[in-house]
Design a protein around this motif. Structure first.
Motif, PDB file in Angstrom:
ATOM      1  N   VAL A 181       0.852  -1.202   0.000  1.00  0.00           N
ATOM      2  CA  VAL A 181       0.000   0.000   0.000  1.00  0.00           C
ATOM      3  C   VAL A 181       0.880   1.241   0.000  1.00  0.00           C
ATOM      4  O   VAL A 181       1.832   1.351   0.785  1.00  0.00           O
ATOM      5  CB  VAL A 181      -0.943  -0.016   1.229  1.00  0.00           C
ATOM      6  N   SER A 182       0.548   2.186  -0.864  1.00  0.00           N
ATOM      7  CA  SER A 182       1.386   3.386  -1.009  1.00  0.00           C
ATOM      8  C   SER A 182       1.093   4.461   0.040  1.00  0.00           C
ATOM      9  O   SER A 182       1.864   5.396   0.181  1.00  0.00           O
ATOM     10  CB  SER A 182       1.200   3.979  -2.412  1.00  0.00           C
ATOM     11  N   ALA A 183       0.019   4.341   0.807  1.00  0.00           N
ATOM     12  CA  ALA A 183      -0.343   5.370   1.792  1.00  0.00           C
ATOM     13  C   ALA A 183       0.666   5.371   2.940  1.00  0.00           C
ATOM     14  O   ALA A 183       0.929   4.323   3.530  1.00  0.00           O
ATOM     15  CB  ALA A 183      -1.742   5.118   2.335  1.00  0.00           C
ATOM     16  N   PRO A 184       1.251   6.545   3.264  1.00  0.00           N
ATOM     17  CA  PRO A 184       2.195   6.609   4.383  1.00  0.00           C
ATOM     18  C   PRO A 184       1.499   6.259   5.698  1.00  0.00           C
ATOM     19  O   PRO A 184       0.351   6.638   5.922  1.00  0.00           O
ATOM     20  CB  PRO A 184       2.634   8.080   4.400  1.00  0.00           C
ATOM     21  N   GLY A 185       2.196   5.526   6.552  1.00  0.00           N
ATOM     22  CA  GLY A 185       1.657   5.200   7.867  1.00  0.00           C
ATOM     23  C   GLY A 185       0.608   4.092   7.861  1.00  0.00           C
ATOM     24  O   GLY A 185       0.019   3.800   8.910  1.00  0.00           O
TER      25      GLY A 185
ATOM     26  N   ARG B 239     -10.990 -12.191  -5.304  1.00  0.00           N
ATOM     27  CA  ARG B 239     -12.337 -12.255  -5.889  1.00  0.00           C
ATOM     28  C   ARG B 239     -13.396 -11.956  -4.842  1.00  0.00           C
ATOM     29  O   ARG B 239     -14.355 -11.217  -5.092  1.00  0.00           O
ATOM     30  CB  ARG B 239     -12.580 -13.626  -6.523  1.00  0.00           C
ATOM     31  N   MET B 240     -13.219 -12.515  -3.652  1.00  0.00           N
ATOM     32  CA  MET B 240     -14.182 -12.256  -2.583  1.00  0.00           C
ATOM     33  C   MET B 240     -14.154 -10.794  -2.159  1.00  0.00           C
ATOM     34  O   MET B 240     -15.192 -10.197  -1.869  1.00  0.00           O
ATOM     35  CB  MET B 240     -13.896 -13.178  -1.399  1.00  0.00           C
ATOM     36  N   MET B 241     -12.970 -10.201  -2.131  1.00  0.00           N
ATOM     37  CA  MET B 241     -12.853  -8.771  -1.804  1.00  0.00           C
ATOM     38  C   MET B 241     -13.610  -7.921  -2.812  1.00  0.00           C
ATOM     39  O   MET B 241     -14.359  -7.018  -2.432  1.00  0.00           O
ATOM     40  CB  MET B 241     -11.382  -8.367  -1.749  1.00  0.00           C
ATOM     41  N   ARG B 242     -13.433  -8.206  -4.096  1.00  0.00           N
ATOM     42  CA  ARG B 242     -14.129  -7.428  -5.115  1.00  0.00           C
ATOM     43  C   ARG B 242     -15.639  -7.595  -4.997  1.00  0.00           C
ATOM     44  O   ARG B 242     -16.392  -6.628  -5.113  1.00  0.00           O
ATOM     45  CB  ARG B 242     -13.657  -7.831  -6.518  1.00  0.00           C
ATOM     46  N   ASP B 243     -16.070  -8.795  -4.705  1.00  0.00           N
ATOM     47  CA  ASP B 243     -17.518  -9.049  -4.572  1.00  0.00           C
ATOM     48  C   ASP B 243     -18.116  -8.321  -3.373  1.00  0.00           C
ATOM     49  O   ASP B 243     -19.272  -7.931  -3.413  1.00  0.00           O
ATOM     50  CB  ASP B 243     -17.792 -10.554  -4.425  1.00  0.00           C
ATOM     51  N   ALA B 244     -17.331  -8.154  -2.303  1.00  0.00           N
ATOM     52  CA  ALA B 244     -17.830  -7.536  -1.078  1.00  0.00           C
ATOM     53  C   ALA B 244     -17.725  -6.015  -1.091  1.00  0.00           C
ATOM     54  O   ALA B 244     -18.281  -5.362  -0.216  1.00  0.00           O
ATOM     55  CB  ALA B 244     -17.075  -8.089   0.136  1.00  0.00           C
TER      56      ALA B 244
ATOM     57  N   LYS C 124     -14.016  -9.700   6.674  1.00  0.00           N
ATOM     58  CA  LYS C 124     -13.105  -8.547   6.723  1.00  0.00           C
ATOM     59  C   LYS C 124     -12.301  -8.562   5.422  1.00  0.00           C
ATOM     60  O   LYS C 124     -11.284  -9.231   5.303  1.00  0.00           O
ATOM     61  CB  LYS C 124     -12.181  -8.636   7.931  1.00  0.00           C
ATOM     62  N   LEU C 125     -12.801  -7.807   4.453  1.00  0.00           N
ATOM     63  CA  LEU C 125     -12.307  -7.923   3.083  1.00  0.00           C
ATOM     64  C   LEU C 125     -11.932  -6.563   2.481  1.00  0.00           C
ATOM     65  O   LEU C 125     -12.112  -6.326   1.286  1.00  0.00           O
ATOM     66  CB  LEU C 125     -13.372  -8.611   2.220  1.00  0.00           C
ATOM     67  N   GLY C 126     -11.432  -5.670   3.332  1.00  0.00           N
ATOM     68  CA  GLY C 126     -10.966  -4.377   2.840  1.00  0.00           C
ATOM     69  C   GLY C 126     -12.073  -3.367   2.584  1.00  0.00           C
ATOM     70  O   GLY C 126     -11.852  -2.379   1.875  1.00  0.00           O
ATOM     71  N   GLN C 127     -13.250  -3.593   3.172  1.00  0.00           N
ATOM     72  CA  GLN C 127     -14.352  -2.651   2.948  1.00  0.00           C
ATOM     73  C   GLN C 127     -14.034  -1.252   3.456  1.00  0.00           C
ATOM     74  O   GLN C 127     -14.604  -0.277   2.976  1.00  0.00           O
ATOM     75  CB  GLN C 127     -15.641  -3.147   3.633  1.00  0.00           C
ATOM     76  N   ASP C 128     -13.111  -1.143   4.417  1.00  0.00           N
ATOM     77  CA  ASP C 128     -12.785   0.156   5.004  1.00  0.00           C
ATOM     78  C   ASP C 128     -11.571   0.813   4.351  1.00  0.00           C
ATOM     79  O   ASP C 128     -11.149   1.895   4.770  1.00  0.00           O
ATOM     80  CB  ASP C 128     -12.539  -0.008   6.503  1.00  0.00           C
ATOM     81  N   GLU C 129     -11.024   0.194   3.316  1.00  0.00           N
ATOM     82  CA  GLU C 129      -9.850   0.772   2.647  1.00  0.00           C
ATOM     83  C   GLU C 129     -10.265   1.843   1.636  1.00  0.00           C
ATOM     84  O   GLU C 129     -11.342   1.785   1.059  1.00  0.00           O
ATOM     85  CB  GLU C 129      -9.067  -0.324   1.912  1.00  0.00           C
ATOM     86  N   SER C 130      -9.353   2.804   1.410  1.00  0.00           N
ATOM     87  CA  SER C 130      -9.583   3.789   0.349  1.00  0.00           C
ATOM     88  C   SER C 130      -9.589   3.060  -0.992  1.00  0.00           C
ATOM     89  O   SER C 130      -9.088   1.936  -1.108  1.00  0.00           O
ATOM     90  CB  SER C 130      -8.478   4.842   0.358  1.00  0.00           C
ATOM     91  N   ASP C 131     -10.132   3.704  -2.001  1.00  0.00           N
ATOM     92  CA  ASP C 131     -10.169   3.084  -3.330  1.00  0.00           C
ATOM     93  C   ASP C 131      -8.758   2.734  -3.809  1.00  0.00           C
ATOM     94  O   ASP C 131      -8.536   1.668  -4.382  1.00  0.00           O
ATOM     95  CB  ASP C 131     -10.839   4.019  -4.346  1.00  0.00           C
ATOM     96  N   THR C 132      -7.799   3.634  -3.525  1.00  0.00           N
ATOM     97  CA  THR C 132      -6.416   3.398  -3.966  1.00  0.00           C
ATOM     98  C   THR C 132      -5.801   2.205  -3.239  1.00  0.00           C
ATOM     99  O   THR C 132      -5.241   1.301  -3.863  1.00  0.00           O
ATOM    100  CB  THR C 132      -5.553   4.658  -3.740  1.00  0.00           C
ATOM    101  N   ALA C 133      -5.916   2.192  -1.904  1.00  0.00           N
ATOM    102  CA  ALA C 133      -5.344   1.088  -1.125  1.00  0.00           C
ATOM    103  C   ALA C 133      -6.005  -0.237  -1.502  1.00  0.00           C
ATOM    104  O   ALA C 133      -5.330  -1.264  -1.654  1.00  0.00           O
ATOM    105  CB  ALA C 133      -5.505   1.353   0.365  1.00  0.00           C
TER     106      ALA C 133
END
Length: 197
Positions: free
Chosen positions: A89-93, A190-195, A166-175
């Protein structure tokens, strides 16, 4: 269902269970805990929620006696999972995390040896389907009838259930895009994209 990692609907949980199929049946008895991985067929209500599982134990499995004495058990299904390192992930911190899917069901198990044949038939149908050339128990000949007394069918009525995807629903679009790209074409991505909302 609510919460950022909750499945969107009961149908999502049922679909997850069908896709995983192999559940861990966990019982507690006087000698402690016992766990058996078993393929389980979910039955749902009109709303799509899982209300029962149909399966079978090997009769020689000591867990059969535990279930007979104490029918309450826990059934767990774990889906794809992975460590997600900050290097992706490119986001600092940004801190590392673990993405996963899990569904658990508190159940009461009824042993039903009179349903042995049906338990096998439904499982074979679910796994083999009806296509030409699909395996059937008929190919076993007399061995099938001799095998049936060595299993015991059961139905597990759901008392309570909980699922966490817990499939990255809280991540920014970039992350999110970076994580999915790093994972590649996998069951978890695939499951992450579906969720993704």
């Amino acid at each position: 269902m609510n919460g950022k990692f909750s499945p969107r609907s009961p149908e999502d949980v049922a679909a997850f269970v069908r896709a995983q199929m192999l559940g861990l049946v966990i019982s507690n008895g006087p000698q402690g805990y016992a766990t058996t991985p078993l393929p389980l067929l979910p039955h749902t209500d009109e709303a799509g929620a899982v209300i029962e599982f149909f399966g079978h134990f090997a009769r020689a499995n000591p867990q059969v006696g535990m279930v007979r004495d104490r029918p309450r058990a826990l059934i767990l299904f774990q889906g794809p999972h992975a460590y997600i390192p900050p290097a992706w992930v490119s986001a600092p911190g940004w801190a590392p995390t673990w993405n996963y899917a899990l569904a658990q069901f508190e159940v009461d198990i009824s042993l039903l040896p009179e349903e042995n044949d049906r338990a096998i038939a439904e499982l074979v149908n679910a796994l083999e389907g009806q296509a030409s050339g699909a395996w059937t128990v008929d190919t076993m000949g007399d061995r099938y009838a001799r095998m049936l007394p060595h299993i015991v069918a059961f139905r597990a009525r759901v008392i309570r259930s909980d699922a966490k995807f817990k499939l990255g629903q809280d991540e920014s679009d970039t992350a999110f895009a970076e994580i999915v790209d790093a994972l590649g074409e996998t069951p978890l991505s695939r499951m992450m994209r579906d969720a993704r909302p």
